[in-house]
Write a protein that holds these residues in place. Structure first.
Motif, PDB file in Angstrom:
ATOM      1  N   THR A  82      46.773  64.134  35.681  1.00 56.12           N
ATOM      2  CA  THR A  82      47.940  65.350  34.944  1.00 56.12           C
ATOM      3  C   THR A  82      48.355  65.260  36.268  1.00 56.12           C
ATOM      4  OG1 THR A  82      46.796  66.992  34.498  1.00 56.12           O
ATOM      5  CG2 THR A  82      47.146  65.377  32.991  1.00 56.12           C
ATOM      6  N   SER A  83      49.567  66.423  36.555  1.00 57.94           N
ATOM      7  CA  SER A  83      49.887  66.997  37.244  1.00 57.94           C
ATOM      8  C   SER A  83      48.529  68.389  38.398  1.00 57.94           C
ATOM      9  CB  SER A  83      51.497  67.222  37.157  1.00 57.94           C
ATOM     10  OG  SER A  83      51.852  68.238  36.362  1.00 57.94           O
ATOM     11  N   SER A  84      48.933  69.508  37.271  1.00 55.58           N
ATOM     12  CA  SER A  84      48.746  69.639  37.165  1.00 55.58           C
ATOM     13  C   SER A  84      47.522  70.809  35.731  1.00 55.58           C
ATOM     14  CB  SER A  84      49.077  71.465  38.155  1.00 55.58           C
ATOM     15  OG  SER A  84      50.020  71.589  37.308  1.00 55.58           O
ATOM     16  N   GLY A  85      46.670  71.883  36.257  1.00 57.02           N
ATOM     17  CA  GLY A  85      46.392  72.967  34.930  1.00 57.02           C
ATOM     18  C   GLY A  85      47.461  73.201  34.709  1.00 57.02           C
ATOM     19  N   PRO A  86      47.184  75.100  34.085  1.00 56.23           N
ATOM     20  CA  PRO A  86      46.092  75.327  33.323  1.00 56.23           C
ATOM     21  C   PRO A  86      46.166  74.082  32.491  1.00 56.23           C
ATOM     22  CG  PRO A  86      48.185  76.841  32.251  1.00 56.23           C
ATOM     23  CD  PRO A  86      48.499  75.315  33.689  1.00 56.23           C
ATOM     24  N   GLU A  87      44.691  74.328  31.790  1.00 56.47           N
ATOM     25  CA  GLU A  87      44.107  73.290  30.207  1.00 56.47           C
ATOM     26  C   GLU A  87      44.964  73.243  28.825  1.00 56.47           C
ATOM     27  OE1 GLU A  87      39.988  73.502  29.527  1.00 56.47           O
ATOM     28  OE2 GLU A  87      39.337  73.480  31.464  1.00 56.47           O
ATOM     29  N   THR A  88      45.364  75.105  29.291  1.00 55.88           N
ATOM     30  CA  THR A  88      46.263  75.443  27.686  1.00 55.88           C
ATOM     31  C   THR A  88      48.123  74.425  27.679  1.00 55.88           C
ATOM     32  OG1 THR A  88      46.851  76.746  28.934  1.00 55.88           O
ATOM     33  CG2 THR A  88      45.484  77.603  26.885  1.00 55.88           C
ATOM     34  N   ALA A  89      48.325  73.883  29.018  1.00 59.21           N
ATOM     35  CA  ALA A  89      49.489  73.398  28.822  1.00 59.21           C
ATOM     36  C   ALA A  89      49.777  72.057  28.602  1.00 59.21           C
ATOM     37  CB  ALA A  89      50.398  73.027  30.745  1.00 59.21           C
ATOM     38  N   GLN A  90      50.500  71.808  28.245  1.00 61.54           N
ATOM     39  CA  GLN A  90      50.589  70.671  27.189  1.00 61.54           C
ATOM     40  C   GLN A  90      50.227  69.185  27.624  1.00 61.54           C
ATOM     41  OE1 GLN A  90      51.057  69.964  23.432  1.00 61.54           O
ATOM     42  NE2 GLN A  90      50.886  72.159  23.579  1.00 61.54           N
ATOM     43  N   ARG A  91      50.405  68.646  28.650  1.00 58.82           N
ATOM     44  CA  ARG A  91      50.372  68.052  29.328  1.00 58.82           C
ATOM     45  C   ARG A  91      48.964  67.460  29.085  1.00 58.82           C
ATOM     46  NH1 ARG A  91      52.551  71.486  32.779  1.00 58.82           N
ATOM     47  NH2 ARG A  91      51.447  72.251  34.721  1.00 58.82           N
ATOM     48  N   ASN A  92      48.157  68.844  29.486  1.00 57.91           N
ATOM     49  CA  ASN A  92      46.756  68.325  30.065  1.00 57.91           C
ATOM     50  C   ASN A  92      45.864  68.468  28.204  1.00 57.91           C
ATOM     51  OD1 ASN A  92      46.536  68.700  32.386  1.00 57.91           O
ATOM     52  ND2 ASN A  92      47.126  70.976  32.126  1.00 57.91           N
ATOM     53  N   VAL A  93      47.011  69.133  26.583  1.00 56.61           N
ATOM     54  CA  VAL A  93      46.437  69.012  25.768  1.00 56.61           C
ATOM     55  C   VAL A  93      46.045  67.712  25.438  1.00 56.61           C
ATOM     56  CG1 VAL A  93      46.526  69.271  23.449  1.00 56.61           C
ATOM     57  CG2 VAL A  93      47.008  71.594  25.226  1.00 56.61           C
ATOM     58  N   LEU A  94      47.317  66.734  25.851  1.00 56.50           N
ATOM     59  CA  LEU A  94      47.701  65.701  25.687  1.00 56.50           C
ATOM     60  C   LEU A  94      46.178  65.055  26.018  1.00 56.50           C
ATOM     61  CD1 LEU A  94      48.593  63.226  24.844  1.00 56.50           C
ATOM     62  CD2 LEU A  94      50.433  63.146  26.755  1.00 56.50           C
ATOM     63  N   ALA A  95      45.737  65.086  27.258  1.00 52.09           N
ATOM     64  CA  ALA A  95      45.265  64.309  28.304  1.00 52.09           C
ATOM     65  C   ALA A  95      43.848  64.284  26.871  1.00 52.09           C
ATOM     66  CB  ALA A  95      45.277  64.638  29.679  1.00 52.09           C
ATOM     67  N   ALA A  96      43.564  65.793  26.804  1.00 53.43           N
ATOM     68  CA  ALA A  96      42.234  66.195  26.540  1.00 53.43           C
ATOM     69  C   ALA A  96      41.892  64.713  25.381  1.00 53.43           C
ATOM     70  CB  ALA A  96      42.236  67.542  26.029  1.00 53.43           C
ATOM     71  N   GLN A  97      43.178  65.078  23.955  1.00 54.59           N
ATOM     72  CA  GLN A  97      42.985  63.950  23.208  1.00 54.59           C
ATOM     73  C   GLN A  97      43.017  62.657  23.027  1.00 54.59           C
ATOM     74  OE1 GLN A  97      43.416  65.461  20.255  1.00 54.59           O
ATOM     75  NE2 GLN A  97      43.672  67.064  20.240  1.00 54.59           N
ATOM     76  N   LYS A 131      57.792  64.690  38.490  1.00 55.42           N
ATOM     77  CA  LYS A 131      59.031  64.262  38.144  1.00 55.42           C
ATOM     78  C   LYS A 131      59.863  63.878  36.707  1.00 55.42           C
ATOM     79  CE  LYS A 131      60.334  63.969  42.462  1.00 55.42           C
ATOM     80  NZ  LYS A 131      61.365  63.546  43.856  1.00 55.42           N
ATOM     81  N   THR A 132      58.882  64.083  35.436  1.00 63.87           N
ATOM     82  CA  THR A 132      58.832  64.760  34.666  1.00 63.87           C
ATOM     83  C   THR A 132      59.366  65.783  33.792  1.00 63.87           C
ATOM     84  OG1 THR A 132      56.653  63.600  34.254  1.00 63.87           O
ATOM     85  CG2 THR A 132      58.571  61.936  33.517  1.00 63.87           C
ATOM     86  N   ASN A 133      60.151  65.630  32.672  1.00 69.71           N
ATOM     87  CA  ASN A 133      60.184  66.768  32.149  1.00 69.71           C
ATOM     88  C   ASN A 133      59.428  66.976  30.895  1.00 69.71           C
ATOM     89  OD1 ASN A 133      62.227  67.582  33.587  1.00 69.71           O
ATOM     90  ND2 ASN A 133      63.871  66.189  32.290  1.00 69.71           N
ATOM     91  N   MET A 134      58.495  65.857  30.737  1.00 75.08           N
ATOM     92  CA  MET A 134      57.582  66.398  29.834  1.00 75.08           C
ATOM     93  C   MET A 134      56.437  66.187  29.699  1.00 75.08           C
ATOM     94  SD  MET A 134      58.620  63.062  29.985  1.00 75.08           S
ATOM     95  CE  MET A 134      60.411  63.118  29.342  1.00 75.08           C
ATOM     96  N   PRO A 135      55.633  66.348  28.679  1.00 76.54           N
ATOM     97  CA  PRO A 135      54.005  66.222  28.852  1.00 76.54           C
ATOM     98  C   PRO A 135      53.719  64.741  29.673  1.00 76.54           C
ATOM     99  CG  PRO A 135      54.058  67.445  27.389  1.00 76.54           C
ATOM    100  CD  PRO A 135      55.488  67.370  27.102  1.00 76.54           C
ATOM    101  N   ALA A 136      52.909  64.433  30.740  1.00 78.27           N
ATOM    102  CA  ALA A 136      53.155  63.410  31.364  1.00 78.27           C
ATOM    103  C   ALA A 136      51.179  63.256  31.704  1.00 78.27           C
ATOM    104  CB  ALA A 136      53.723  63.507  32.154  1.00 78.27           C
ATOM    105  N   VAL A 137      51.024  61.774  31.748  1.00 78.77           N
ATOM    106  CA  VAL A 137      49.435  61.499  31.917  1.00 78.77           C
ATOM    107  C   VAL A 137      49.616  59.736  31.902  1.00 78.77           C
ATOM    108  CG1 VAL A 137      47.391  60.972  30.345  1.00 78.77           C
ATOM    109  CG2 VAL A 137      48.577  62.770  29.796  1.00 78.77           C
ATOM    110  N   LEU A 138      48.903  59.314  33.649  1.00 77.90           N
ATOM    111  CA  LEU A 138      48.143  59.156  34.221  1.00 77.90           C
ATOM    112  C   LEU A 138      47.177  57.800  33.908  1.00 77.90           C
ATOM    113  CD1 LEU A 138      49.247  57.188  37.373  1.00 77.90           C
ATOM    114  CD2 LEU A 138      46.804  57.250  37.390  1.00 77.90           C
ATOM    115  N   ILE A 139      46.954  57.093  33.520  1.00 71.19           N
ATOM    116  CA  ILE A 139      45.776  56.349  32.585  1.00 71.19           C
ATOM    117  C   ILE A 139      45.351  55.109  33.513  1.00 71.19           C
ATOM    118  CG2 ILE A 139      44.591  56.171  30.553  1.00 71.19           C
ATOM    119  CD1 ILE A 139      46.664  56.768  29.100  1.00 71.19           C
ATOM    120  N   GLU A 140      44.340  55.970  34.823  1.00 69.65           N
ATOM    121  CA  GLU A 140      43.393  54.782  34.964  1.00 69.65           C
ATOM    122  C   GLU A 140      42.291  53.945  33.981  1.00 69.65           C
ATOM    123  OE1 GLU A 140      44.779  53.468  37.998  1.00 69.65           O
ATOM    124  OE2 GLU A 140      44.937  55.464  39.105  1.00 69.65           O
ATOM    125  N   PHE A 141      42.602  52.851  33.332  1.00 69.93           N
ATOM    126  CA  PHE A 141      41.754  51.954  32.492  1.00 69.93           C
ATOM    127  C   PHE A 141      40.859  51.885  33.146  1.00 69.93           C
ATOM    128  CE2 PHE A 141      46.316  52.248  30.761  1.00 69.93           C
ATOM    129  CZ  PHE A 141      46.085  52.601  29.128  1.00 69.93           C
TER     130      PHE A 141
END
Length: 203
Positions: free
Chosen positions: A100-115, A142-152
């Motif tokens: 994800t772009s950055s912390g904190p863990e409580t940010a929705q992008r990181n909640v999504l990434a954790a799930q 540049k995305t306005n919503m929670p964004a996650v990049l997945i390296e599979f």
């Protein structure tokens, strides 16, 4: 009132002229990313989720353009689908990695990434890093919503390449991704009815 449909933007990394792939030429990242997008889309749609994609199979929009498509659609989240490399030859680095772009863990992008991380772990997918990493990639900033990049997985690792080329393994990755997204969205993942194994559970 019917609940408003959730929207996921799936961005299969790279495009048609991208050479990224295994050193032996047997695996191409852009083929995998497009194939995984095609496997993941019906899984999400079966859960009532709307899926959009910023490109077609034969186009390669800029990273900013990809983010703009998601922003214009007011997507609820953005997933960038990739595979990893460590150097240009074969390497020992292996497993799945999330950014994800950055912390904190409580940010929705990181909640999504954790799930997502939990879903991959539960599916038995091997992880290169047990935690989410942070990088200022364009599609994440540049995305306005929670964004996650997945390296599979690493296309520079022989064992990973064998898995990444395997259809059943791709299905497993797609399902784990769909489960992670649903968990984050608060949607109960509906199992497919028709598979005999699952029928056994109900008898």
């Amino acid at each position: 009132d019917k609940p408003v449909k959730k929207t996921v933007c799936l961005d299969p990394g790279h495009g048609p002229d991208t050479t990224n792939g295994s050193p032996d030429g047997s695996y191409k990242e852009q083929e995998f990313a497009w194939d995984l997008y095609q496997r993941l889309t019906p899984l999400l749609e079966a859960q009532g989720i709307n899926v959009i994609c910023p490109r077609t199979e034969d186009t390669k929009p800029s990273l900013t353009a990809r983010a703009t498509v998601a922003n214009n659609a007011k997507a609820d989240c953005f997933l960038s689908l990739h595979t990893n490399a460590s150097g240009s030859g074969w390497s020992d680095a292996s497993g799945l990695e999330l950014y994800t772009s950055s912390g904190p863990e409580t940010a929705q992008r990181n909640v999504l990434a954790a799930q997502l991380l939990n879903a991959f772990h539960a599916a038995g997918v091997s992880l290169w890093a047990p935690t989410v990493k942070h990088e200022a990639y364009t599609v994440l900033t540049k995305t306005n919503m929670p964004a996650v990049l997945i390296e599979f997985g690493f296309h520079t690792n022989r064992a990973d390449v064998t898995l990444l080329k395997d259809s059943a393994y791709r299905d497993k990755l797609a399902e784990a991704t769909a489960r992670g997204v649903c968990k984050w969205m608060g949607i109960t993942y509906q199992e497919k009815e028709e598979t005999p194994v699952e029928k056994l559970w109900y008898t």
